[in-house]
Design an enzyme around this catalytic site. Sequence first.
Site, PDB file in Angstrom:
ATOM      1  N   SER A 176      -0.842  -7.930  41.324  1.00 42.72           N
ATOM      2  CA  SER A 176      -1.328  -9.115  40.615  1.00 42.72           C
ATOM      3  C   SER A 176      -0.324  -9.441  39.534  1.00 42.72           C
ATOM      4  CB  SER A 176      -2.696  -8.846  39.992  1.00 42.72           C
ATOM      5  OG  SER A 176      -3.201 -10.005  39.354  1.00 42.72           O
ATOM      6  N   THR A 200      -9.480 -10.397  37.530  1.00 41.98           N
ATOM      7  CA  THR A 200      -9.776  -8.991  37.238  1.00 41.98           C
ATOM      8  C   THR A 200     -11.079  -8.835  36.468  1.00 41.98           C
ATOM      9  OG1 THR A 200      -7.420  -8.435  37.228  1.00 41.98           O
ATOM     10  CG2 THR A 200      -8.918  -6.889  36.154  1.00 41.98           C
ATOM     11  N   CYS A 222      -1.276 -14.273  57.274  1.00 37.40           N
ATOM     12  CA  CYS A 222      -1.343 -14.646  58.691  1.00 37.40           C
ATOM     13  C   CYS A 222      -2.785 -14.838  59.138  1.00 37.40           C
ATOM     14  CB  CYS A 222      -0.634 -13.611  59.557  1.00 37.40           C
ATOM     15  SG  CYS A 222      -1.222 -11.910  59.321  1.00 37.40           S
ATOM     16  N   CYS A 276      -0.491  -8.719  52.996  1.00 36.61           N
ATOM     17  CA  CYS A 276      -0.825  -9.867  52.145  1.00 36.61           C
ATOM     18  C   CYS A 276      -1.975 -10.688  52.725  1.00 36.61           C
ATOM     19  CB  CYS A 276       0.400 -10.743  51.914  1.00 36.61           C
ATOM     20  SG  CYS A 276       0.933 -11.718  53.341  1.00 36.61           S
ATOM     21  N   CYS A 283       4.868  -5.188  57.534  1.00 39.72           N
ATOM     22  CA  CYS A 283       3.695  -5.831  56.950  1.00 39.72           C
ATOM     23  C   CYS A 283       3.348  -5.246  55.579  1.00 39.72           C
ATOM     24  CB  CYS A 283       2.507  -5.690  57.894  1.00 39.72           C
ATOM     25  SG  CYS A 283       0.982  -6.431  57.272  1.00 39.72           S
ATOM     26  N   CYS A 338       4.881 -16.009  56.568  1.00 34.24           N
ATOM     27  CA  CYS A 338       4.859 -14.573  56.287  1.00 34.24           C
ATOM     28  C   CYS A 338       5.982 -14.229  55.308  1.00 34.24           C
ATOM     29  CB  CYS A 338       5.027 -13.767  57.568  1.00 34.24           C
ATOM     30  SG  CYS A 338       5.217 -11.990  57.266  1.00 34.24           S
ATOM     31  N   ARG A 392       0.653 -11.041  47.993  1.00 33.45           N
ATOM     32  CA  ARG A 392      -0.767 -10.866  48.298  1.00 33.45           C
ATOM     33  C   ARG A 392      -1.450 -12.215  48.298  1.00 33.45           C
ATOM     34  NH1 ARG A 392      -4.997  -9.724  50.366  1.00 33.45           N
ATOM     35  NH2 ARG A 392      -6.412  -8.024  49.816  1.00 33.45           N
TER      36      ARG A 392
END
Length: 549
Positions: free
Chosen positions: A55, A340, A524, A521, A518, A495, A304
């Site tokens: 984050s 958060t 896709c 995140c 990968c 991606c 992410r």
Amino acid sequence: MTDREMMEFDVVIVGGGPAGLATACRLMQQAQEKNQEISVCLVEKGSEIGAHILSGAVVDPKALTELFPDWKEMGAPLLSEVNQDELYWLGSETGSKKFSSWMVPKTLHNQGNYIISLGNLCRWLAEQAESLGVEIFPGFSAAALSYDEEGNVEGVITGDMGVAADGSQKSGYMPGMILKAKYTIFSEGCRGHLGKELIERYQLDEGKSPQHYALGIKELWDVPADQSSPGLVVHTAGWPLGKEAGGGGFLYHLENNQVSIGLIVDLNYKNPFLSPYEEFQKYKHHPLIAKHLKGAKRVAYGARAIVKGGWASLPSMSFPGGLLIGCDAGTLNPAKIKGTHTAMKSGMIAAELLFKALQSEHPEKELSQYNDEVKASWLGKELEQARNFVPAMHKFGTFLGGAYNWLDQSIFSGSLPFTFKDMTPDYACTELASKHQPIAYPKPDGKLSFDKLSSVFLSNTNHEENQLCHLQLKDADVPIKENLPKYSEPAQRYCPAGVYEVVQQDEESVFQINSQNCIHCKTCDIKDPSQNIRWVTPEGSGGPNYPNM
């Protein structure tokens, strides 16, 4: 049917992010206060707590203060309080205009907030949870749901270990375990694959706006000491995205001479040739940003998906046997660009309700009152006040939508008598390639901008090579037969880790999945225009290992 060992608990929590850890801590606090014994298990697919946490992050400490009022004395890793808060409009690749403080919606003011590594905060929360008696199992993915005979959730099944890519059992094969619970709490983060199944199975989103998402791409840089300004927050809007996509950039100065920098790209963009990763590489070359990175060294990379639909997209968060909390449900406050504190609060409300249910002689199977408790809390009030933030931006664009949100948030505190909704899913916004021109992105210079593979290297991503692919195609023919001619197969570009490629083999186009790359995140699973890609958990502990992110 596979014979599986079973472990039973009062509560099983899926996911070691702020929501799940806050739930665990608050549950055990109550147990100690009331001198009661309860068993709580938390499973985390990362190799350790924090390994998959990414984050920005500027954090409102409100929920943390409720959970641990003396968090400063306890050594919580909130070290850089915001002391400079700047917002810029980038009109071009070189131009910038700083907004006066009064022009910034009050929800985006960061006084009293902290610039942190969310991964490090989660590591600290895990220490508190374990000291309170929570059993934490990192490296174990919750791969599937376990249902009882009546169709209620009774727990989760952890992923099998030692399954080859062809589905056969390798030497050392070990079937996953059933973790059975009176209540199972899902806090997998944005687009959790089990949360997605629960929403579909129990129709938790019936009557709601479709959920909306963005992709956040982030890097961590070590900067020279004389360039470090701990507490400085810089946000930007406009270039490089402009009219192509919603979103914006951020640059935060942390302690220890580090800077986190990133770009957030709304996933409702239309142009299938747009690459969020390449837009981020361009962003770092803007003079406003580049000056902070002079003489600096890039040390970490990650990405992410971010859930941002807010109030209108919030599903029912209860179902028979458990609860959806945090970003698995979509509790991020988009008007603050913060999730958060809301995720933690959702977990704390859940814990209060769970503890009461566990003490009851005849506990209800579905804790449907959780939805009312959330709405009645400051969490619910925040989300309701911010209900128009995202749909206004989608409806009017960044500039006019921003003007509306300034009026709504700064003057009326979210009380204007309008409720906008965006009923078009993000994937459905993708237009045909024939309506757009390919974008010629500049080559990386190796100083500020970099290629995808060198970036993935910095994420410390690893998966067992000979294992089932965790990126599943519902129909293997769709990428080449449908997505390539219609959309120039946008998976190659959306991606941020180079997982998807269209390669030529024997003069034929072949869709290649480099699942080893990968970084989890989930883009896709969200953005594929045919909704043909399904993200599931890989073998335990696979994925990135983020340090200090």
